[in-house]
Design a protein around this motif. Sequence first.
Motif, PDB file in Angstrom:
ATOM      1  N   GLY A  54       0.782  -1.223   0.000  1.00  0.00           N
ATOM      2  CA  GLY A  54       0.000   0.000   0.000  1.00  0.00           C
ATOM      3  C   GLY A  54       0.809   1.265   0.000  1.00  0.00           C
ATOM      4  N   GLU A  55       0.247   2.282   0.670  1.00  0.00           N
ATOM      5  CA  GLU A  55       0.817   3.618   0.660  1.00  0.00           C
ATOM      6  C   GLU A  55       1.700   3.844   1.887  1.00  0.00           C
ATOM      7  OE1 GLU A  55      -2.649   6.058   0.191  1.00  0.00           O
ATOM      8  OE2 GLU A  55      -3.583   5.347   2.041  1.00  0.00           O
ATOM      9  N   SER A  56       1.657   5.010   2.500  1.00  0.00           N
ATOM     10  CA  SER A  56       2.634   5.384   3.519  1.00  0.00           C
ATOM     11  C   SER A  56       2.594   4.517   4.771  1.00  0.00           C
ATOM     12  CB  SER A  56       2.449   6.852   3.906  1.00  0.00           C
ATOM     13  OG  SER A  56       1.129   7.100   4.344  1.00  0.00           O
ATOM     14  N   THR A  57       1.414   4.009   5.142  1.00  0.00           N
ATOM     15  CA  THR A  57       1.375   3.139   6.312  1.00  0.00           C
ATOM     16  C   THR A  57       2.094   1.826   6.044  1.00  0.00           C
ATOM     17  OG1 THR A  57      -0.841   2.485   5.607  1.00  0.00           O
ATOM     18  CG2 THR A  57      -0.686   4.089   7.393  1.00  0.00           C
ATOM     19  N   ALA A  58       1.993   1.314   4.825  1.00  0.00           N
ATOM     20  CA  ALA A  58       2.747   0.116   4.452  1.00  0.00           C
ATOM     21  C   ALA A  58       4.236   0.431   4.366  1.00  0.00           C
ATOM     22  CB  ALA A  58       2.247  -0.448   3.125  1.00  0.00           C
ATOM     23  N   ALA A  59       4.563   1.689   4.031  1.00  0.00           N
ATOM     24  CA  ALA A  59       5.962   2.107   3.943  1.00  0.00           C
ATOM     25  C   ALA A  59       6.555   2.419   5.313  1.00  0.00           C
ATOM     26  CB  ALA A  59       6.088   3.329   3.033  1.00  0.00           C
ATOM     27  N   GLY A  60       5.734   2.380   6.356  1.00  0.00           N
ATOM     28  CA  GLY A  60       6.237   2.602   7.707  1.00  0.00           C
ATOM     29  C   GLY A  60       6.500   4.050   8.056  1.00  0.00           C
ATOM     30  N   VAL A  61       5.837   4.974   7.374  1.00  0.00           N
ATOM     31  CA  VAL A  61       6.001   6.383   7.723  1.00  0.00           C
ATOM     32  C   VAL A  61       5.483   6.611   9.141  1.00  0.00           C
ATOM     33  CG1 VAL A  61       5.287   8.741   7.179  1.00  0.00           C
ATOM     34  CG2 VAL A  61       5.876   7.154   5.338  1.00  0.00           C
ATOM     35  N   GLY A  62       6.283   7.279   9.942  1.00  0.00           N
ATOM     36  CA  GLY A  62       5.928   7.518  11.338  1.00  0.00           C
ATOM     37  C   GLY A  62       6.806   6.774  12.312  1.00  0.00           C
ATOM     38  N   VAL A  63       7.552   5.764  11.825  1.00  0.00           N
ATOM     39  CA  VAL A  63       8.485   5.021  12.676  1.00  0.00           C
ATOM     40  C   VAL A  63       9.838   4.930  11.978  1.00  0.00           C
ATOM     41  CG1 VAL A  63       6.738   3.703  13.918  1.00  0.00           C
ATOM     42  CG2 VAL A  63       7.617   2.823  11.754  1.00  0.00           C
ATOM     43  N   ILE A 205      -7.553   5.906  15.847  1.00  0.00           N
ATOM     44  CA  ILE A 205      -6.562   6.388  16.801  1.00  0.00           C
ATOM     45  C   ILE A 205      -6.890   7.833  17.173  1.00  0.00           C
ATOM     46  CG2 ILE A 205      -4.138   6.962  17.152  1.00  0.00           C
ATOM     47  CD1 ILE A 205      -3.403   4.673  15.332  1.00  0.00           C
ATOM     48  N   THR A 206      -7.238   8.064  18.415  1.00  0.00           N
ATOM     49  CA  THR A 206      -7.547   9.408  18.895  1.00  0.00           C
ATOM     50  C   THR A 206      -6.526   9.905  19.908  1.00  0.00           C
ATOM     51  OG1 THR A 206      -9.022   8.473  20.588  1.00  0.00           O
ATOM     52  CG2 THR A 206     -10.029   9.132  18.502  1.00  0.00           C
ATOM     53  N   ASP A 207      -5.755   8.997  20.481  1.00  0.00           N
ATOM     54  CA  ASP A 207      -4.718   9.359  21.442  1.00  0.00           C
ATOM     55  C   ASP A 207      -3.524   9.934  20.678  1.00  0.00           C
ATOM     56  OD1 ASP A 207      -2.710   9.518  23.335  1.00  0.00           O
ATOM     57  OD2 ASP A 207      -3.078   7.535  24.185  1.00  0.00           O
ATOM     58  N   THR A 208      -3.193  11.186  20.944  1.00  0.00           N
ATOM     59  CA  THR A 208      -2.120  11.831  20.191  1.00  0.00           C
ATOM     60  C   THR A 208      -0.762  11.181  20.427  1.00  0.00           C
ATOM     61  OG1 THR A 208      -1.861  13.461  21.978  1.00  0.00           O
ATOM     62  CG2 THR A 208      -3.287  14.064  20.131  1.00  0.00           C
ATOM     63  N   SER A 209      -0.609  10.437  21.523  1.00  0.00           N
ATOM     64  CA  SER A 209       0.661   9.749  21.764  1.00  0.00           C
ATOM     65  C   SER A 209       0.848   8.587  20.798  1.00  0.00           C
ATOM     66  CB  SER A 209       0.727   9.230  23.208  1.00  0.00           C
ATOM     67  OG  SER A 209      -0.179   8.150  23.408  1.00  0.00           O
ATOM     68  N   MET A 210      -0.220   8.201  20.110  1.00  0.00           N
ATOM     69  CA  MET A 210      -0.136   7.128  19.129  1.00  0.00           C
ATOM     70  C   MET A 210       0.046   7.653  17.709  1.00  0.00           C
ATOM     71  SD  MET A 210      -2.869   4.297  20.448  1.00  0.00           S
ATOM     72  CE  MET A 210      -2.704   3.544  22.069  1.00  0.00           C
ATOM     73  N   LEU A 211       0.253   8.966  17.586  1.00  0.00           N
ATOM     74  CA  LEU A 211       0.486   9.577  16.291  1.00  0.00           C
ATOM     75  C   LEU A 211       1.919  10.075  16.194  1.00  0.00           C
ATOM     76  CD1 LEU A 211      -2.792  11.669  15.845  1.00  0.00           C
ATOM     77  CD2 LEU A 211      -2.207   9.520  14.720  1.00  0.00           C
ATOM     78  N   ALA A 212       2.446  10.048  14.981  1.00  0.00           N
ATOM     79  CA  ALA A 212       3.790  10.562  14.741  1.00  0.00           C
ATOM     80  C   ALA A 212       3.775  12.090  14.823  1.00  0.00           C
ATOM     81  CB  ALA A 212       4.290  10.090  13.382  1.00  0.00           C
ATOM     82  N   SER A 213       4.938  12.700  14.652  1.00  0.00           N
ATOM     83  CA  SER A 213       5.069  14.142  14.824  1.00  0.00           C
ATOM     84  C   SER A 213       4.304  14.948  13.788  1.00  0.00           C
ATOM     85  CB  SER A 213       6.549  14.541  14.787  1.00  0.00           C
ATOM     86  OG  SER A 213       7.139  14.159  13.555  1.00  0.00           O
ATOM     87  N   ASP A 214       3.907  14.324  12.663  1.00  0.00           N
ATOM     88  CA  ASP A 214       3.150  15.058  11.651  1.00  0.00           C
ATOM     89  C   ASP A 214       1.661  15.121  11.969  1.00  0.00           C
ATOM     90  OD1 ASP A 214       2.425  12.444  11.160  1.00  0.00           O
ATOM     91  OD2 ASP A 214       2.997  12.449   9.039  1.00  0.00           O
ATOM     92  N   GLY A 215       1.220  14.370  12.992  1.00  0.00           N
ATOM     93  CA  GLY A 215      -0.184  14.381  13.377  1.00  0.00           C
ATOM     94  C   GLY A 215      -1.095  13.570  12.488  1.00  0.00           C
ATOM     95  N   TYR A 216      -0.523  12.853  11.515  1.00  0.00           N
ATOM     96  CA  TYR A 216      -1.301  12.056  10.573  1.00  0.00           C
ATOM     97  C   TYR A 216      -1.031  10.558  10.731  1.00  0.00           C
ATOM     98  CZ  TYR A 216      -2.203  16.382   7.956  1.00  0.00           C
ATOM     99  OH  TYR A 216      -2.596  17.625   7.578  1.00  0.00           O
ATOM    100  N   HIS A 217       0.240  10.202  10.654  1.00  0.00           N
ATOM    101  CA  HIS A 217       0.629   8.794  10.616  1.00  0.00           C
ATOM    102  C   HIS A 217       0.745   8.205  12.027  1.00  0.00           C
ATOM    103  CE1 HIS A 217       1.985  10.270   6.649  1.00  0.00           C
ATOM    104  NE2 HIS A 217       1.584   9.078   6.253  1.00  0.00           N
ATOM    105  N   PRO A 218       0.587   6.896  12.141  1.00  0.00           N
ATOM    106  CA  PRO A 218       0.755   6.270  13.457  1.00  0.00           C
ATOM    107  C   PRO A 218       2.209   6.359  13.924  1.00  0.00           C
ATOM    108  CG  PRO A 218      -0.431   4.824  11.935  1.00  0.00           C
ATOM    109  CD  PRO A 218       0.142   5.935  11.115  1.00  0.00           C
ATOM    110  N   SER A 219       2.377   6.424  15.222  1.00  0.00           N
ATOM    111  CA  SER A 219       3.692   6.258  15.836  1.00  0.00           C
ATOM    112  C   SER A 219       3.907   4.770  16.070  1.00  0.00           C
ATOM    113  CB  SER A 219       3.754   7.023  17.153  1.00  0.00           C
ATOM    114  OG  SER A 219       2.838   6.456  18.084  1.00  0.00           O
ATOM    115  N   ASP A 220       5.003   4.410  16.747  1.00  0.00           N
ATOM    116  CA  ASP A 220       5.201   2.993  17.046  1.00  0.00           C
ATOM    117  C   ASP A 220       4.055   2.444  17.888  1.00  0.00           C
ATOM    118  OD1 ASP A 220       5.944   4.569  19.190  1.00  0.00           O
ATOM    119  OD2 ASP A 220       7.696   3.370  19.717  1.00  0.00           O
TER     120      ASP A 220
END
Length: 247
Positions: A54-63, A205-220
């Motif tokens: 897929g797109e950026s989530t499959a590419a691991g953006v955010g980690v 995902i609504t918890d901001t601690s689960m989002l990366a610094s861009d506010g879009y992609h998941p964090s680890d």
Amino acid sequence: MHLPFWLTTALLFPVLLYQGKRARRETPRLPEAQGSPGGLYGEGAPVFRVLVIGESTAAGVGVSTHEQGLASQLALQLHERSRQAISWHTFGVTGIRLGELNNKLANADLPEADVVLLSMGVNDTTGFTPKFRFRQQLLALRDLLAQRYPAPVYLLSVPPMHLFTALPSPLRHIMGWRARQLDQLYQELAHQAPEEFRYLTYPTITDTSMLASDGYHPSDKGYQAIAGALATGGWLSDEDRTEDEVA
């Protein structure tokens, strides 16, 4: 035809264009994850093989590394639940739309897999890919994968973009409206052809601690949470699980 959507979009186009350009300019561009795009949890030959495309989530953006990403974390969750060897592989490209992904997959060297998960929709939402074309491209994807991966393709729900608070209103709501239309298409295909497609959703995902610094992609933590929700879907047959897991 989705006439109300297109009329609303046309009326708001100057505002949407301005907000979209500003959002692209101000949003941090995070890199794709590094490291090996595949691995194994457990020892010996894998009893189950996971492939995410897929797109950026499959590419691991955010980690930082693919081991922190969705495919790896799903395999880890399945391994911990079954105590069996689970392999994983991911193939993603940031910013790609489904038609472009199909072109890349046609020439990609992908491993064997028991399940293929598609993580797409955001770029086709922001790019206003017509719904009929998106459907055609999904069917083309299934034809492309059918010979090598006979099991149904699992369609991960399109993220609810109306909840992306990093986007201003009304852009956020228009994007959310469009994302819901593409997600509904996923559900329709899964209902009409369950032997070809399956639909999977997971809690937003609504918890901001689960989002990366861009506010879009998941964090680890975000990828772990998504994987944890998906891992409850009964991927492994009972004979592949331990007795206490089946019980």
